[in-house]
Scaffold this active site. Structure first.
Site, PDB file in Angstrom:
ATOM      1  N   GLY A  33      42.293   4.562 -23.397  1.00 35.54           N
ATOM      2  CA  GLY A  33      42.532   4.918 -21.959  1.00 35.54           C
ATOM      3  C   GLY A  33      42.956   4.183 -20.947  1.00 35.54           C
ATOM      4  O   GLY A  33      43.207   2.956 -21.321  1.00 35.54           O
ATOM      5  N   ASN A  34      42.530   4.323 -19.678  1.00 35.38           N
ATOM      6  CA  ASN A  34      42.750   3.390 -18.642  1.00 35.38           C
ATOM      7  C   ASN A  34      41.822   3.557 -17.356  1.00 35.38           C
ATOM      8  O   ASN A  34      41.092   4.427 -17.594  1.00 35.38           O
ATOM      9  CB  ASN A  34      44.172   3.573 -17.910  1.00 35.38           C
ATOM     10  CG  ASN A  34      44.759   4.852 -17.373  1.00 35.38           C
ATOM     11  OD1 ASN A  34      44.125   5.180 -16.420  1.00 35.38           O
ATOM     12  ND2 ASN A  34      45.638   5.608 -18.037  1.00 35.38           N
ATOM     13  N   ARG A  35      41.808   2.740 -16.618  1.00 38.90           N
ATOM     14  CA  ARG A  35      40.950   2.575 -15.622  1.00 38.90           C
ATOM     15  C   ARG A  35      41.144   3.189 -14.356  1.00 38.90           C
ATOM     16  O   ARG A  35      40.568   3.143 -13.243  1.00 38.90           O
ATOM     17  CB  ARG A  35      40.685   0.942 -15.125  1.00 38.90           C
ATOM     18  CG  ARG A  35      40.094   0.270 -16.240  1.00 38.90           C
ATOM     19  CD  ARG A  35      39.791  -1.391 -15.509  1.00 38.90           C
ATOM     20  NE  ARG A  35      39.424  -2.097 -16.834  1.00 38.90           N
ATOM     21  CZ  ARG A  35      38.420  -2.157 -17.276  1.00 38.90           C
ATOM     22  NH1 ARG A  35      37.614  -1.373 -17.254  1.00 38.90           N
ATOM     23  NH2 ARG A  35      38.305  -3.258 -18.255  1.00 38.90           N
TER      24      ARG A  35
END
Ligand code: CTP
Ligand code: CA
Length: 235
Positions: A33-35
Site C-alpha cells: 500500500g501507500n501513505r
C-alpha cells in the site's frame, strides 16, 4: 465554509474524481500500500459539489475520511478495481481528475492462504506492473471511446535530484501522460532550486505554467477547479 457564498460556476458539469491509495493483496491478510491520505481528492470533490457540479468520487483507502455529502461514492481496493471503476464512469463525465495514489506494482500472485514464516529465509515478492489509468484515459479519448472534450487531469508529487529539478521532471511527466493539466506538488528534499514559497505548479498541455503557492488543500482544490473550469470554456 459557507457553500452559499461560492460561485455556482460548475453547475451542469459532471466531474469524476479519484482519491486515496490502492492496496495490492499479497495474501489474505497482507498488502502493498501507500501513505495517501485522500485529503486532496476529497477536498476537490467537496468543493466541486459546492460550486454546483455533479460529482462521483472513486476512492481507494484514505486516512479514515468520511464520504463527503452529496457526492456519489465508489469505493475500490486495488489499482485494477480503480481502473475498471474509472473506465466505466469516465464516458459520462466532463472532467476526470486523477488525484489517487495508484500502486505502480502489485504482487504477481495473490497467495490463497496466509504465507507462513517457516524455518528458512523468506521468498522474494515478484511484482507485476499495474496499468496506467491516466494514460489509459488519454488513449481512450484518442480512440473516441470517451468524448474529445473530456478534461483529463493528473497529479504528480515530484522531488528534484542531481539530474533535474521538480519542474523538469514534471514537464516530462505531463508530456508522457498526455493529460490536459498536471497538478505538481514539490515534495521532500531537493527543493533548493525552487523559488521560495512555491509548493507546486499547475502545468497545462498548452504550455501554460502557474505556481501554486503554499496553502490549504481547500485552496489547492479551488485552484485546480478554476483551471478545469477554464478548460471547460476553451476546449
Ligand atoms: N496514475 C494512474 N495509474 C497508475 C499510476 C499513476 O492513473 N497506475 C496516475 C496518478 O493518479 C496521477 C498520475 O498518474 O494522477 C501520476 O502518477 P505518478 O505516480 O506521479 O506517475 P507515474 O507515471 O507512476 O511515475 P512515477 O511513480 O515513476 O513517478
Ligand atoms: Ca507512480
Amino acid at each position: 465554509e459557507r457553500p452559499d457564498a461560492l460561485p455556482r460556476d460548475l453547475e451542469g458539469r459532471r466531474i469524476l474524481v479519484s482519491a486515496g491509495g490502492t492496496r495490492e493483496p499479497l495474501d489474505p491478510v497482507r498488502f502493498l500500500g501507500n501513505r495517501s491520505s485522500g485529503k486532496q481528492g476529497y477536498a476537490i470533490a467537496r468543493l466541486a459539489v459546492q460550486r454546483g457540479a455533479e460529482v462521483t468520487l472513486v476512492s481507494g483507502y484514505t486516512a479514515g475520511l468520511a464520504d463527503p455529502a452529496a457526492v456519489d461514492m465508489v469505493h475500490v481496493r486495488t489499482a485494477e478495481d480503480m481502473r475498471v471503476a474509472v473506465g466505466k464512469h469516465a464516458p459520462g463525465f466532463d472532467a476526470v481528475i486523477m488525484a489517487a495514489a495508484v500502486a505502480d506494482f502489485r504482487p504477481s500472485t495473490m497467495v490463497a492462504s496466509k504465507i507462513k514464516k517457516g524455518a528458512g529465509e523468506p521468498d522474494s515478492i515478484a511484482l507485476t506492473k499495474n496499468e496506467d489509468i491516466l494514460a489509459g484515459l488519454v488513449q481512450s479519448r484518442r480512440d473516441g471511446e470517451i468524448p474529445s472534450k473530456t478534461v483529463i487531469v493528473g497529479f504528480a508529487a515530484e522531488t528534484g535530484d542531481a539530474d533535474g529539478d521538480v519542474l523538469t521532471y514534471a514537464r516530462a511527466k505531463l508530456a508522457r501522460k498526455g493529460c490536459d493539466l498536471l497538478v505538481v506538488n514539490a515534495v521532500g528534499e531537493g527543493k533548493a532550486f525552487e523559488v521560495d514559497h512555491n509548493d507546486g505548479w499547475l502545468l497545462g498541455a498548452d504550455g501554460s505554467e502557474s505556481a501554486l503557492e503554499h496553502g490549504s488543500k481547500a485552496l489547492m482544490a479551488s485552484r485546480v477547479l478554476d483551471a478545469v473550469d477554464q478548460l471547460f470554456r476553451t476546449l
